[in-house]
Design a protein around this motif. Structure first.
Motif, PDB file in Angstrom:
ATOM      1  N   HIS A 237       0.803  -1.222   0.000  1.00  0.00           N
ATOM      2  CA  HIS A 237       0.000   0.000   0.000  1.00  0.00           C
ATOM      3  C   HIS A 237       0.839   1.277   0.000  1.00  0.00           C
ATOM      4  O   HIS A 237       0.736   2.097   0.916  1.00  0.00           O
ATOM      5  CB  HIS A 237      -0.974  -0.003   1.180  1.00  0.00           C
TER       6      HIS A 237
ATOM      7  N   ASP B  18       2.207   5.063  -1.106  1.00  0.00           N
ATOM      8  CA  ASP B  18       1.681   6.293  -1.710  1.00  0.00           C
ATOM      9  C   ASP B  18       2.268   6.335  -3.103  1.00  0.00           C
ATOM     10  O   ASP B  18       3.458   6.098  -3.274  1.00  0.00           O
ATOM     11  CB  ASP B  18       2.182   7.534  -0.958  1.00  0.00           C
TER      12      ASP B  18
ATOM     13  N   TYR C 291       1.756  13.570   8.796  1.00  0.00           N
ATOM     14  CA  TYR C 291       0.936  12.363   8.983  1.00  0.00           C
ATOM     15  C   TYR C 291      -0.124  12.642  10.014  1.00  0.00           C
ATOM     16  O   TYR C 291       0.167  13.157  11.090  1.00  0.00           O
ATOM     17  CB  TYR C 291       1.815  11.178   9.396  1.00  0.00           C
TER      18      TYR C 291
ATOM     19  N   ASN D 293      -3.489  11.299  12.315  1.00  0.00           N
ATOM     20  CA  ASN D 293      -4.199  10.138  12.853  1.00  0.00           C
ATOM     21  C   ASN D 293      -5.577  10.039  12.238  1.00  0.00           C
ATOM     22  O   ASN D 293      -6.268  11.049  12.083  1.00  0.00           O
ATOM     23  CB  ASN D 293      -4.359  10.271  14.370  1.00  0.00           C
ATOM     24  N   THR D 294      -5.957   8.825  11.885  1.00  0.00           N
ATOM     25  CA  THR D 294      -7.320   8.609  11.409  1.00  0.00           C
ATOM     26  C   THR D 294      -7.848   7.371  12.101  1.00  0.00           C
ATOM     27  O   THR D 294      -7.090   6.627  12.708  1.00  0.00           O
ATOM     28  CB  THR D 294      -7.353   8.371   9.892  1.00  0.00           C
ATOM     29  N   THR D 295      -9.150   7.160  12.007  1.00  0.00           N
ATOM     30  CA  THR D 295      -9.732   5.995  12.673  1.00  0.00           C
ATOM     31  C   THR D 295      -9.939   4.879  11.657  1.00  0.00           C
ATOM     32  O   THR D 295      -9.850   5.105  10.447  1.00  0.00           O
ATOM     33  CB  THR D 295     -11.099   6.342  13.278  1.00  0.00           C
ATOM     34  N   GLU D 296     -10.244   3.688  12.158  1.00  0.00           N
ATOM     35  CA  GLU D 296     -10.509   2.542  11.275  1.00  0.00           C
ATOM     36  C   GLU D 296     -11.633   2.852  10.296  1.00  0.00           C
ATOM     37  O   GLU D 296     -11.549   2.563   9.114  1.00  0.00           O
ATOM     38  CB  GLU D 296     -10.865   1.308  12.109  1.00  0.00           C
TER      39      GLU D 296
ATOM     40  N   LYS E 110     -10.451   5.125   7.558  1.00  0.00           N
ATOM     41  CA  LYS E 110      -9.584   4.436   6.598  1.00  0.00           C
ATOM     42  C   LYS E 110     -10.413   3.596   5.647  1.00  0.00           C
ATOM     43  O   LYS E 110     -10.145   3.540   4.447  1.00  0.00           O
ATOM     44  CB  LYS E 110      -8.584   3.542   7.341  1.00  0.00           C
ATOM     45  N   ARG E 111     -11.427   2.918   6.187  1.00  0.00           N
ATOM     46  CA  ARG E 111     -12.232   2.043   5.349  1.00  0.00           C
ATOM     47  C   ARG E 111     -12.903   2.811   4.217  1.00  0.00           C
ATOM     48  O   ARG E 111     -13.165   2.277   3.160  1.00  0.00           O
ATOM     49  CB  ARG E 111     -13.277   1.298   6.200  1.00  0.00           C
TER      50      ARG E 111
ATOM     51  N   GLY F  66     -11.560   5.431   2.800  1.00  0.00           N
ATOM     52  CA  GLY F  66     -10.548   6.153   2.029  1.00  0.00           C
ATOM     53  C   GLY F  66     -10.054   7.448   2.643  1.00  0.00           C
ATOM     54  O   GLY F  66      -9.288   8.172   2.026  1.00  0.00           O
TER      55      GLY F  66
ATOM     56  N   HIS G 238      -7.715   8.366   4.683  1.00  0.00           N
ATOM     57  CA  HIS G 238      -6.495   8.081   5.428  1.00  0.00           C
ATOM     58  C   HIS G 238      -5.654   9.352   5.518  1.00  0.00           C
ATOM     59  O   HIS G 238      -6.054  10.407   5.036  1.00  0.00           O
ATOM     60  CB  HIS G 238      -5.733   6.941   4.775  1.00  0.00           C
ATOM     61  N   SER G 239      -4.500   9.193   6.086  1.00  0.00           N
ATOM     62  CA  SER G 239      -3.662  10.361   6.348  1.00  0.00           C
ATOM     63  C   SER G 239      -3.432  11.194   5.092  1.00  0.00           C
ATOM     64  O   SER G 239      -3.516  12.420   5.108  1.00  0.00           O
ATOM     65  CB  SER G 239      -2.329   9.899   6.927  1.00  0.00           C
TER      66      SER G 239
END
Ligand code: ADP
Ligand code: MG
Length: 698
Positions: free
Chosen positions: A131, A133, A150, A152-155, A158-159, A161, A163-164
């Motif tokens: 995965h 970049d 960078y 922080n994101t949660t699950e 991320k699911r 899309g 993401h950081s």
């Protein structure tokens, strides 16, 4: 706050209603302002390109420029993945994706130049980057190749899309919306005096640092501001309270105090006790209400300081009240204090939930007439039916079990609020105390009464039981008593109880000629009390227990504290438990028993315990290891968690610095009337509205 900042986050390019909802729910971000104040948690230097032939499996990340030679889809079901064979002419790496395969195949083309960024792993001699970049190299300009943020994101994010990298894009769009520099949130004189970046520069550089130096300056500016307003809030609040509330004035030291001091005090006060008593005398004589936190390690002699303070109140015609978190502790205080005062003809009463009927009525009645001069108790003293003739001093033992609301309730028990002394044996690092209990003055007893030998602490693996038991046997032969403590973690009470039962049986079998007490949280209070009493009187030699014995119990003859599964305890808890021994004149021992397998953190904790007996050192270490969120005492406050960028554990120096800056301002502008400070007070108002916790500090 700046106006454009109020813009709903959904209008930021790339957000829209669905992502807005996600950002609301997951990160509590609602506006452009919220987004801009959502800071990166780390930066990665992307200014350097690597060649594939340089790569080894130990690099944290790599950045490559090259092209995809071919695509390949392999595996079935959850194993299904897309592999792109990528080359820069010096070798080949495999880029691997487990998700979004269809989209990737559509979007990325072979024989087109890309910049790839990710963490390399070497597997079967081949280099993989999972995965990564990946961007068309034309779109990556030199300016975007510097330090990358960078987030922080949660699950859930991320699911879908978010993401950081996606957040990074949103931040770019957010900054693009600012047509003018962000308005300053600190007065110009502070910005220039302390060599700070402007807010605008700081916010831009915190997301997209132009270079490491500007990143450092941006962080400094934002931490400065954050800690500064926390301190300004606390100090402003304290100042206003002092102005609004007069305090009772205990003008003189009178007969009761002096008689006790001259004739009844069984020993010399330690230097630290004397100093603290002086500090308290100064406070209660000043005409302003005292709000003081008294910190002192277990066994440092806080009770006596409490008693002397209460006698001061009595000398000035007031009553005093001492509140403890449990019945056992309250009863112990009652006993200690009545023993100290024996022969002095001062009526002391004990009030707890278990005191009922005629006895209770009598206490309540005589409190109202003023005949009861010292009341000791649990939460029961907070009840509305408990009324005093003239309450002058409230002492709270073991603060962290009492919330802010309860302190406030005690204030209400006199028309002029009584003086308040809060005592705690959980040493709180200075930086944390300044934030959490920022409105309290702090006194410290940093000296133990003479003749105490420091407890010797030993770490032992649990397969060396034989030598452990031999050591215990020797101590018992010398007439000493032993604690053996098991962890109790609520989620798994059943298992813990079994641990304790097994331990108890083992101990009984190992020491057939000894009597063994057993105490745990599931017992009825009366049973527990009776069992404790057997140990206190020396009828039993061993006490097998859970952490219920942590606070308060005083058995000077106990010389060994064995802590089983020590890896399951936090530092401050271990320190508290260790404080149960070393209360007499004999050498005492604390034995930390663990299994062989220990995490790095646990190893550090145990090492610290073995090395030092200093509660403050331990508290500082605990703060560093765990962060402020988990420390006792911070829960009710919440302030320590609210910090977005400053870190109480690491920014202690800056905290002290900004506290001094804020204190000067509050002193020089007591009525908030200086024009150069208008911005400060406006900003403070706005922050108080935003943070619920800011309004409720003690
Ligand atoms: P803590 O701070 O943990 O509440 P205590 O008040 O229970 O400590 O005191 C611990 C023990 O030390 C008590 O037995 C107390 O009587 C004794 N003590 C307190 N002050 C002195 C002193 N100045 N000299 C000798 N012993 C003291
Ligand atoms: Mg105590």
């Amino acid at each position: 706050m700046f106006d454009v900042g109020q813009l709903d986050i959904k209008y930021v390019q790339g957000v829209g209603p669905k992502r807005a909802e996600m950002l609301n729910k997951e990160l509590n971000l609602y506006s452009l302002h919220d987004l801009l104040y959502y800071f990166p948690y780390k930066y990665v230097d992307r200014s350097r390109l690597y060649y594939i032939h340089e790569i080894d499996g130990n690099m944290p990340y790599i950045q490559l420029k090259g092209e995809i030679l071919s695509f390949e889809t392999v595996g079935e079901g959850r194993q299904r993945r897309l592999i792109a064979h990528f080359s820069d002419g010096t070798g080949v790496v495999d880029l691997v994706w487990f998700q979004g395969i269809k989209y990737l195949l559509q979007y990325y083309k072979v024989h087109t130049e890309y910049v790839v960024f990710g963490k390399p792993t070497v597997f079967n001699g081949r280099i993989n980057v999972a995965h990564p970049d990946i961007d068309p190299s034309g779109e990556i300009s030199l300016s975007t190749l510097g330090l990358h943020p960078y987030y922080n994101t949660t699950e859930r994010m991320k699911r879908s899309g978010l993401h950081s990298q996606a957040l990074e894009k949103l931040q770019r769009h957010a900054l693009a919306l600012l047509k003018e520099p962000l308005p300053e949130t600190l007065p110009p004189y502070l910005v220039s005096e302390h060599h700070l970046l402007s807010l605008d520069e700081a916010i831009r550089n915190i997301h997209f640092p132009q270079n490491p130096e500007l990143l450092r300056k941006a962080q400094y500016r934002l931490k400065f501001e954050e800690l500064f307003y926390v301190q300004l809030n606390i100090l402003r609040y304290t100042k206003d309270r002092l102005r609004k509330f007069r305090g009772l004035r205990f003008e003189h030291v009178g007969e009761i105090f002096n008689t006790f001091y001259a004739e009844y005090l069984p020993f010399q006060l330690t230097g630290a006790q004397k100093r603290v008593v002086k500090e308290i005398r100064r406070d209660v004589g000043s005409g302003r209400q005292m709000n003081r936190l008294l910190q002192g390690d277990v066994g440092s002699g806080k009770t006596l300081v409490a008693l002397l303070s209460m006698l001061l109140a009595l000398d000035n015609g007031y009553q005093a009240c001492l509140m403890a978190p449990t019945e056992i502790l309250a009863a112990q205080h009652y006993e200690t204090i009545t023993r100290f005062l024996e022969g002095m003809n001062i009526r002391v009463e004990l009030l707890m939930g278990s005191v009922k009927g005629k006895k209770r009525e009598a206490i309540l009645r005589d409190l109202l007439t003023g005949e009861v001069r010292i009341l000791i108790g649990t939460h029961a003293v907070l009840e509305d039916t408990v009324q005093f003739a003239s309450l002058g001093l409230v002492i709270i033992d073991e603060q962290h079990r009492f919330g802010v609301a309860q302190r406030a309730k005690l204030w209400g028990k006199n028309t002029c609020p009584p003086h308040v002394l809060v005592m705690t044996a959980t040493p709180i690092p200075r930086t944390l105390a300044m934030t959490v209990y920022g409105d309290l003055d702090v006194s410290v007893i940093d000296e133990l009464p003479p003749g105490r030998k420091p407890v010797q602490t030993i770490h032992q693996f649990d397969n060396h039981r034989a030598s452990l038991y031999a050591a215990i046997r020797r101590q018992i032969a010398e007439g000493r008593q032993i604690y053996i403590v098991y962890p109790l973690i609520q989620e798994n009470e059943k298992m813990d109880l079994k641990n304790l039962e097994d331990g108890y049986e083992q101990v009984c079998a190992e020491f057939p000629h000894c009597k063994v007490s057993k105490v745990h949280g599931k017992m009825k209070p009366a049973e527990k009390e009776a069992e404790m009493q057997r140990f206190v009187t020396g009828e039993t030699q061993l006490m097998v227990a859970t952490t219920v014995i942590e606070v308060g119990v005083n058995v000077p003859n106990a010389s060994v504290m064995v802590i089983e599964n020590a890896e399951r305890f936090g530092l401050s808890q271990l320190h508290q438990l260790r404080g149960r021994v070393g209360r007499g004149a004999d050498q005492s021992y604390c034995i930390l028993v663990t299994s062989y397998k220990l995490s790095e953190d646990t190893r550090k904790r145990l090492e610290i315990m073995v090395q030092t007996n200093d509660g403050f050192e331990i508290a500082e270490a605990d703060l560093k290891l765990r962060g402020p969120g988990d420390l006792e005492g911070t829960q009710q406050s919440g302030i320590a968690f609210d910090l977005k960028i400053a870190d109480i554990a690491r920014d202690g120096q800056l905290l002290q610095y900004v506290r001094d800056v804020a204190a000067r301002i509050v002193d020089e502008d007591p009525m908030c009337s200086k024009p150069e400070n208008v911005l400060l007070w406006q900003q403070l108002q706005a922050l108080r509205k935003m943070h619920v916790n800011w309004a409720v500090i003690s």
